[in-house]
Design a protein around this motif. Structure first.
Motif, short mmCIF file in Angstrom:
data_model
loop_
_atom_site.label_atom_id
_atom_site.label_comp_id
_atom_site.label_asym_id
_atom_site.label_seq_id
_atom_site.Cartn_x
_atom_site.Cartn_y
_atom_site.Cartn_z
N THR A 107 -1.22 3.15 17.83
CA THR A 107 -1.32 3.74 16.50
C THR A 107 0.04 3.78 15.81
O THR A 107 0.14 3.55 14.60
CB THR A 107 -1.90 5.16 16.59
N VAL A 108 1.08 4.07 16.58
CA VAL A 108 2.44 4.05 16.02
C VAL A 108 2.79 2.66 15.53
O VAL A 108 3.35 2.47 14.44
CB VAL A 108 3.46 4.54 17.07
N ILE A 109 2.45 1.64 16.34
CA ILE A 109 2.77 0.27 15.96
C ILE A 109 2.00 -0.13 14.69
O ILE A 109 2.57 -0.74 13.77
CB ILE A 109 2.43 -0.69 17.12
N ALA A 110 0.72 0.22 14.63
CA ALA A 110 -0.10 -0.16 13.47
C ALA A 110 0.31 0.61 12.22
O ALA A 110 0.11 0.11 11.09
CB ALA A 110 -1.58 0.09 13.76
N ALA A 111 0.89 1.79 12.38
CA ALA A 111 1.25 2.61 11.22
C ALA A 111 2.24 1.90 10.30
O ALA A 111 2.18 2.02 9.07
CB ALA A 111 1.84 3.94 11.69
N GLN A 112 3.16 1.15 10.89
CA GLN A 112 4.16 0.46 10.08
C GLN A 112 3.50 -0.58 9.17
O GLN A 112 3.87 -0.73 7.99
CB GLN A 112 5.18 -0.22 10.98
N ALA A 113 2.48 -1.26 9.71
CA ALA A 113 1.77 -2.25 8.89
C ALA A 113 1.01 -1.57 7.76
O ALA A 113 0.97 -2.06 6.63
CB ALA A 113 0.81 -3.04 9.78
N VAL A 114 0.39 -0.40 8.06
CA VAL A 114 -0.36 0.32 7.03
C VAL A 114 0.56 0.75 5.89
O VAL A 114 0.22 0.62 4.71
CB VAL A 114 -1.07 1.54 7.66
N MET A 115 1.73 1.26 6.24
CA MET A 115 2.68 1.67 5.20
C MET A 115 3.12 0.48 4.36
O MET A 115 3.31 0.60 3.14
CB MET A 115 3.90 2.33 5.85
N LYS A 116 3.25 -0.66 5.00
CA LYS A 116 3.75 -1.84 4.29
C LYS A 116 2.78 -2.30 3.21
O LYS A 116 3.17 -2.52 2.06
CB LYS A 116 4.01 -2.98 5.28
N PHE A 117 1.48 -2.45 3.55
CA PHE A 117 0.59 -2.97 2.53
C PHE A 117 0.11 -1.91 1.54
O PHE A 117 -0.57 -2.22 0.57
CB PHE A 117 -0.59 -3.77 3.11
N HIS A 118 0.52 -0.65 1.75
CA HIS A 118 0.27 0.35 0.72
C HIS A 118 1.41 0.39 -0.31
O HIS A 118 1.29 1.09 -1.32
CB HIS A 118 0.10 1.74 1.33
N VAL A 120 4.98 0.91 0.39
CA VAL A 120 6.20 1.66 0.68
C VAL A 120 7.38 0.69 0.65
O VAL A 120 7.39 -0.32 1.35
CB VAL A 120 6.12 2.36 2.05
N GLY A 121 8.37 0.97 -0.18
CA GLY A 121 9.54 0.11 -0.32
C GLY A 121 9.35 -1.05 -1.25
O GLY A 121 10.27 -1.85 -1.44
N ASP A 122 8.16 -1.16 -1.87
CA ASP A 122 7.87 -2.27 -2.78
C ASP A 122 8.01 -1.76 -4.22
O ASP A 122 7.23 -0.94 -4.69
CB ASP A 122 6.45 -2.78 -2.53
N ARG A 376 12.58 0.81 -3.71
CA ARG A 376 13.11 -0.28 -2.89
C ARG A 376 14.11 0.21 -1.85
O ARG A 376 14.46 -0.54 -0.93
CB ARG A 376 13.74 -1.34 -3.77
N ASP A 377 14.58 1.45 -1.97
CA ASP A 377 15.52 1.99 -0.99
C ASP A 377 14.83 2.58 0.24
O ASP A 377 15.50 3.00 1.18
CB ASP A 377 16.39 3.08 -1.65
N ARG A 378 13.52 2.65 0.20
CA ARG A 378 12.77 3.18 1.34
C ARG A 378 12.11 2.04 2.10
O ARG A 378 11.84 0.97 1.55
CB ARG A 378 11.71 4.18 0.87
N THR A 379 11.81 2.28 3.40
CA THR A 379 11.17 1.26 4.23
C THR A 379 9.95 1.86 4.93
O THR A 379 9.86 3.08 5.14
CB THR A 379 12.13 0.74 5.31
#
Length: 608
Positions: A107-118, A120-122, A376-379
């Protein structure tokens, strides 16, 4: 999926049914992690040793650290273990711990992907867009999950719980893997929605089978205590899983490129093998009655329920009506349940209807100010680490409130904890929203206070609600799985309607921001604030919190007559009856002894 709504302990009200995907999301978002009743098993029974062949007492074998052993046993094992649970409880929980730890790591590993396509940082994304995507995914997943909660499937869950428990875990693993792939193959929009759908279907299936397993384990009617201890076990496994997940995140690299995501996918796949093996061994430990006999019994029960429904409602020629009745109501409703069930559920559904509108407000605030959508300063990694912090705080505080000494001091089985836990959840949600909107320096103190309040609400509420669900059935025709699935379907129906309205509103906000354009002087990053929407949302949030409070009190006033509100009086009455019986027995014994003595005196006198 991302649960930024923080609907808190209210999801636990109906056990682990349709809300289980919210539980599986764990820390991904601002919603609190819920207890899903699975995890670590520690400890054993401490008995008194006896005896050598010559009748001498011998000291029992002692664990290396007896005080620590007793502490862990009290924290993680049900009271009266092992006699209060099924014989296979310990072995099942042991293997379940292994699979649960690996699941939390995944779940921790998948969380980063979830944040990305929502987003975060874009810099090209807005909080409104992120919230709209979050709700669209959830709405689509809830609608599809109805397919595994139909009456035919419920009969299968009753007859073959181990098989479908395993199937639910396979679906959950596949769903999380699809989340990672969705972040890699961003051009395939279908993948963004497929992950939560598969996970929600698996969790709905798992919620029904876990209700059957809980009823099987609770040999002493101790549903509330088993629910509490499984929550503690869940938290223990979560601590280990989160620690391993953090280590893997740093080992896989700090860049956000596709290569890093592919490394995540490979590690995820390897851990999934361990996860599924642990599940296979866990379900093999379950010793239900013969599945074929259960299947025959379930078919007979289903036929009997249909005949009974025809007689009671006159719907013999209306198959759709019979199907809907079987889907949304327990068997032989209403005479098979406590008479207050209908009123209780009506008040409960009123509270369910407030959850998604409240989530809109909290989600917008968290995506904008905490996670950094459009910044863009957040990841994504920073957002995941923040969620890990919040989950860790919740886990530790929940374990503290689950300590046996605190449990007995507060007596979580009292009926009053139903509304106390509900009101505590409302306070927690309000503080959570304040933490997201307050200046940055106030976030950590407020979020810790919110998490502590919510943990207290979750722990206390889970015990009393498990006892309430246990006390609804008034005949042998209704099992805990029937209550769980019927309540889940009722909740889903209301949640889908309110989620659909929320999605429509969010889409309107997105279109409004697009129509204004970048040259309108409106800050697209915080569009919901710039459009003067936030003040209105805060007023609506406050009104919905009042509705939630009223609904909780309505549920409290309509608890089943045999629910925890009567446990204390029954216990006291039982104790007084026992005391009277002891006094009567002692009196009879004394009278008998007196008569014997008088007879002996008479015999002695006659002999003389």
């Amino acid at each position: 999926d991302v649960d930024s709504g923080g609907d808190g302990g209210d999801d636990d009200e109906e056990g682990d049914d349709d809300g289980d995907w919210d539980e599986r999301r764990m820390f991904i978002g601002t919603g609190l992690p819920h207890q899903n009743g699975r995890g670590t098993m520690v400890g054993g029974d401490i008995g008194v040793g006896v005896a050598s062949g010559v009748g001498e007492e011998m000291d029992p074998p002692r664990p290396p650290h007896p005080c620590l052993f007793r502490f862990l046993a009290g924290l993680f094992l049900p009271e009266g273990y092992p006699s209060s649970v099924a014989p296979e409880y310990a072995s099942y929980q042991l293997f379940d711990t292994i699979q649960q730890i690996t699941f939390f790591v995944n779940t921790v590993i998948a969380a980063q992907a979830v944040m990305k396509f929502h987003g975060v940082g874009d810099a090209s994304r807005t909080p409104v867009q992120a919230t709209a995507l979050e709700f669209e995914r959830d709405l689509f997943a809830m609608t599809i999950s109805f397919s595994v909660l139909v009456p035919t499937m419920v009969a299968q869950y009753k007859s073959r719980p181990a098989r479908y428990r395993m199937a639910s875990e396979v679906l959950n693993a596949v769903g999380l893997f699809l989340e990672i792939i969705a972040a890699i193959a961003t051009h395939m929009a279908a993948l963004v929605y497929s992950g939560p759908v598969v996970c929600r279907v698996g969790s709905a299936m798992g919620g029904a089978t876990r209700a059957k397993i809980l009823q099987h384990f609770a040999r002493a009617g101790n549903n509330g205590d088993i629910k509490l201890k499984e929550g503690n076990q869940d938290k223990g496994g979560k601590i280990i899983g989160l620690g391993l997940g953090i280590g893997l995140l740093y080992w896989m690299g700090t860049d956000e490129s596709s290569s890093a995501l592919w490394r995540s996918a490979i590690v995820f796949a390897a851990l999934t093998v361990v996860h599924l093996i642990g599940n296979a061994f866990a379900v093999r430990q379950l010793k239900f009655p013969d599945e074929d006999a259960n299947e025959t019994e379930s078919s007979e029960t289903e036929d009997g329920n249909k005949e009974n429904t025809d007689e009671e409602t006159g719907l013999s020629g209306c198959s759709p009506c019979i199907f809907l009745r079987s889907m949304f109501l327990p068997p032989k409703y209403p005479r098979s349940l406590a008479e207050s069930y209908t009123r209780y559920r009506a008040w409960s559904l009123l509270e369910v209807g407030t959850r998604y509108p409240k989530r809109v407000v909290v989600s917008l605030a968290f995506w904008a100010h905490i996670y950094g959508v459009g910044d863009r300063d957040r990841t994504p990694r920073q957002a995941v680490m923040l969620n890990i912090f919040m989950t860790s705080v919740d886990t530790v505080i929940s374990l503290i409130f689950g300590l046996p000494s605190i449990k007995h001091a507060f007596d979580y089985s009292e009926a009053a904890w139903l509304y106390r836990s509900g009101l505590a959840a409302i306070v927690s949600q309000t503080i959570r929203l304040a933490a997201a909107l307050a200046p940055q320096g106030w976030f950590y103190p407020l979020i810790i206070l919110s998490l502590g309040t919510q943990a207290f609400a979750n722990v206390t509420g889970s015990v009393v609600r498990a006892n309430i669900d246990r006390d609804w059935p008034q005949t042998a025709d209704v099992q805990l799985v029937d209550i769980s699935v019927a309540n889940a379907n009722q909740d889903l129906s209301v949640a889908i309607v309110t989620a659909l309205a929320c999605v429509g509103y969010l889409k309107w906000l997105v279109r409004s921001a697009d129509d204004d354009g970048p040259d309108s002087g409106i800050d697209q990053k915080a569009g919901f604030e710039s459009h003067h929407v936030l003040p209105v949302l805060l007023i609506v949030f406050g009104a919905l919190q009042l509705v939630s409070g009223v609904s909780i009190l309505g549920c409290y006033r309509n608890m089943p007559h045999s629910s925890p509100s009567h446990f204390s009086s029954q216990h006291s009455h039982s104790n007084s009856n026992v005391a009277k019986e002891i006094k009567i027995t002692e009196s009879k014994t004394a009278t008998s002894k007196k008569n014997v003595i008088e007879e002996e005196v008479e015999l002695i006198a006659l002999r003389k």
